[in-house]
Design an enzyme around this catalytic site. Structure first.
Site, mmCIF file in Angstrom:
data_model
loop_
_atom_site.group_PDB
_atom_site.id
_atom_site.type_symbol
_atom_site.label_atom_id
_atom_site.label_comp_id
_atom_site.label_asym_id
_atom_site.label_seq_id
_atom_site.Cartn_x
_atom_site.Cartn_y
_atom_site.Cartn_z
ATOM 1 N N ASN A 9 0.865 -1.174 0.000
ATOM 2 C CA ASN A 9 0.000 0.000 0.000
ATOM 3 C C ASN A 9 0.907 1.230 0.000
ATOM 4 O OD1 ASN A 9 -1.761 2.068 0.592
ATOM 5 N ND2 ASN A 9 -2.264 1.358 2.650
ATOM 6 N N TRP A 10 0.972 1.894 -1.139
ATOM 7 C CA TRP A 10 1.888 3.047 -1.243
ATOM 8 C C TRP A 10 1.301 4.300 -0.599
ATOM 9 C CZ3 TRP A 10 4.725 3.092 -6.693
ATOM 10 C CH2 TRP A 10 5.618 2.009 -6.724
ATOM 11 N N LYS A 11 0.044 4.260 -0.212
ATOM 12 C CA LYS A 11 -0.600 5.432 0.409
ATOM 13 C C LYS A 11 -0.389 6.671 -0.490
ATOM 14 C CE LYS A 11 -0.071 3.159 4.806
ATOM 15 N NZ LYS A 11 0.061 3.242 6.241
ATOM 16 N N HIS A 90 -9.420 1.041 4.992
ATOM 17 C CA HIS A 90 -8.141 1.219 5.706
ATOM 18 C C HIS A 90 -8.376 2.175 6.884
ATOM 19 C CE1 HIS A 90 -4.059 2.463 6.622
ATOM 20 N NE2 HIS A 90 -3.659 1.373 5.993
ATOM 21 N N GLU A 92 -6.770 4.586 7.914
ATOM 22 C CA GLU A 92 -6.550 6.004 7.583
ATOM 23 C C GLU A 92 -7.765 6.588 6.869
ATOM 24 O OE1 GLU A 92 -2.754 5.447 5.680
ATOM 25 O OE2 GLU A 92 -1.917 4.902 7.630
ATOM 26 N N GLU A 160 -5.208 -5.098 10.601
ATOM 27 C CA GLU A 160 -4.206 -4.056 10.795
ATOM 28 C C GLU A 160 -4.482 -3.317 12.101
ATOM 29 O OE1 GLU A 160 -2.259 -2.869 6.820
ATOM 30 O OE2 GLU A 160 -3.931 -1.525 7.201
ATOM 31 N N GLY A 166 2.785 1.999 10.831
ATOM 32 C CA GLY A 166 3.783 3.058 10.709
ATOM 33 C C GLY A 166 4.500 3.389 12.002
ATOM 34 N N SER A 206 3.631 -2.351 10.246
ATOM 35 C CA SER A 206 5.076 -2.418 10.516
ATOM 36 C C SER A 206 5.716 -3.743 10.112
ATOM 37 C CB SER A 206 5.365 -2.100 11.988
ATOM 38 O OG SER A 206 5.000 -0.764 12.278
ATOM 39 N N GLY A 227 2.912 -1.197 4.224
ATOM 40 C CA GLY A 227 2.937 0.215 3.851
ATOM 41 C C GLY A 227 4.354 0.644 3.513
ATOM 42 N N GLY A 228 5.038 1.224 4.487
ATOM 43 C CA GLY A 228 6.357 1.824 4.276
ATOM 44 C C GLY A 228 7.348 0.919 3.553
HETATM 45 P P1 PGA Z 1 3.049 0.148 7.552
HETATM 46 O O1 PGA Z 1 1.554 0.371 7.001
HETATM 47 O O2 PGA Z 1 3.560 -1.145 6.946
HETATM 48 O O3 PGA Z 1 3.814 1.346 7.076
HETATM 49 O O4 PGA Z 1 2.964 0.052 9.039
HETATM 50 C C1 PGA Z 1 0.681 -0.704 6.825
HETATM 51 C C2 PGA Z 1 -0.636 -0.219 6.267
HETATM 52 O O5 PGA Z 1 -1.127 0.825 6.692
HETATM 53 O O6 PGA Z 1 -1.228 -0.871 5.380
#
Ligand code: PGA
Length: 246
Positions: A9-11, A90, A92, A160, A166, A206, A227-228
């Site tokens: 997920n590149w957000k 998600h 967010e 999640e 993050g 993470s 994500g990251g």
């Molecule tokens: P993260 O994000 O791997 O940067 O913790 C995961 C996500 O929000 O899908």
């Protein structure tokens, strides 16, 4: 056997130059493990044209197919641009845009109508975990966010925990296993054993090359939503390999 899925997920990250990372991931990908990258909507079409065996997804869609919804993107548009998946619900989106379980359910239905597979996210906050409410929260989100009609093809569920996204904090493998076993049982009860067993369950929050092995060894973990560490091939390829070896 469920096919494992490494999803990135590149957000809100990535300009056209980031497609070089996707190309590097594609070159390193043997194709045994399913790999999905969800770039920002602006890059979906370009990403789909260079992704090779990597599937491309959106990060959200509107519940309607078209109309007066400035700034929104429909599931049909994602599909038309080359996406085969869309992340929905998600945390967010739930936090930044006030999305409710009902919204997520409507969007999931729209995704299915467009022929997309939905990666529906659930997860508890830190205060909910500390109050020992995790399983109740997950049960409520699954019941509310998933429409009837799920199959092993059209649905992936991602667990999640919000406090792990993050932050570098990861639940213990026992905590991940408890939630994933619980989700499996809930899906079998709601959709029947065959469907419930075939829906893939991802862990997200993470995930890094350094912790991927132990997370992928947990029962009912069929992959990760990353994500990251999905932004760079140097981080994501080792995670894909860890999943393939698990
Ligand atoms: P993260 O994000 O791997 O940067 O913790 C995961 C996500 O929000 O899908």
């Amino acid at each position: 056997m469920r096919r494992k899925l490494a999803a990135g997920n590149w957000k809100m990250n990535g300009l056209a130059a980031a497609l070089d990372e996707l190309k590097a991931m594609s070159e390193a990908n043997g194709g045994e493990t399913e790999v999905l990258i969800c770039p920002p909507a602006t890059l979906v079409a370009q990403a789909a044209s260079v992704a090779g065996k990597i599937a491309i997804g959106g990060q959200d869609c509107h519940a309607k197919t078209s109309g007066a919804h400035t700034g929104d993107v429909s599931a049909d548009m994602l599909k038309d641009a080359g996406a085969s998946y869309v992340i929905l619900g998600h945390s967010e989106r739930r936090t930044d845009h006030g999305e409710t379980d009902e919204d997520v359910r409507a969007k999931t239905r729209a995704a299915w109508d467009a022929g997309l597979s939905a990666v529906v996210c659930v997860g508890e906050s830190l205060s909910q975990r500390e109050a020992s409410n995790t399983l109740d929260i997950i049960a409520g989100q699954l019941a509310g966010s998933l429409p009837d009609g799920a199959t092993g093809h059209n649905l992936v569920v991602a667990y999640e925990p919000i406090w792990a996204i993050g932050t570098g904090k990861v639940p213990t493998t026992d905590q991940i296993g408890e939630v994933h076993d619980f989700m499996r049982a809930k899906l079998e009860k709601r959709f029947g054993e065959g469907v419930g067993r075939s829906v893939r369950l991802l862990y997200g929050g993470s995930v890094k090359p350094g912790n991927a092995d132990e997370i992928f060894a947990v029962s009912n973990v069929d992959g990760a939503l990353v994500g990251g560490a999905s932004l760079k091939a140097a981080d994501f390829v080792p995670i894909i390999e860890a999943l393939g070896a698990s």
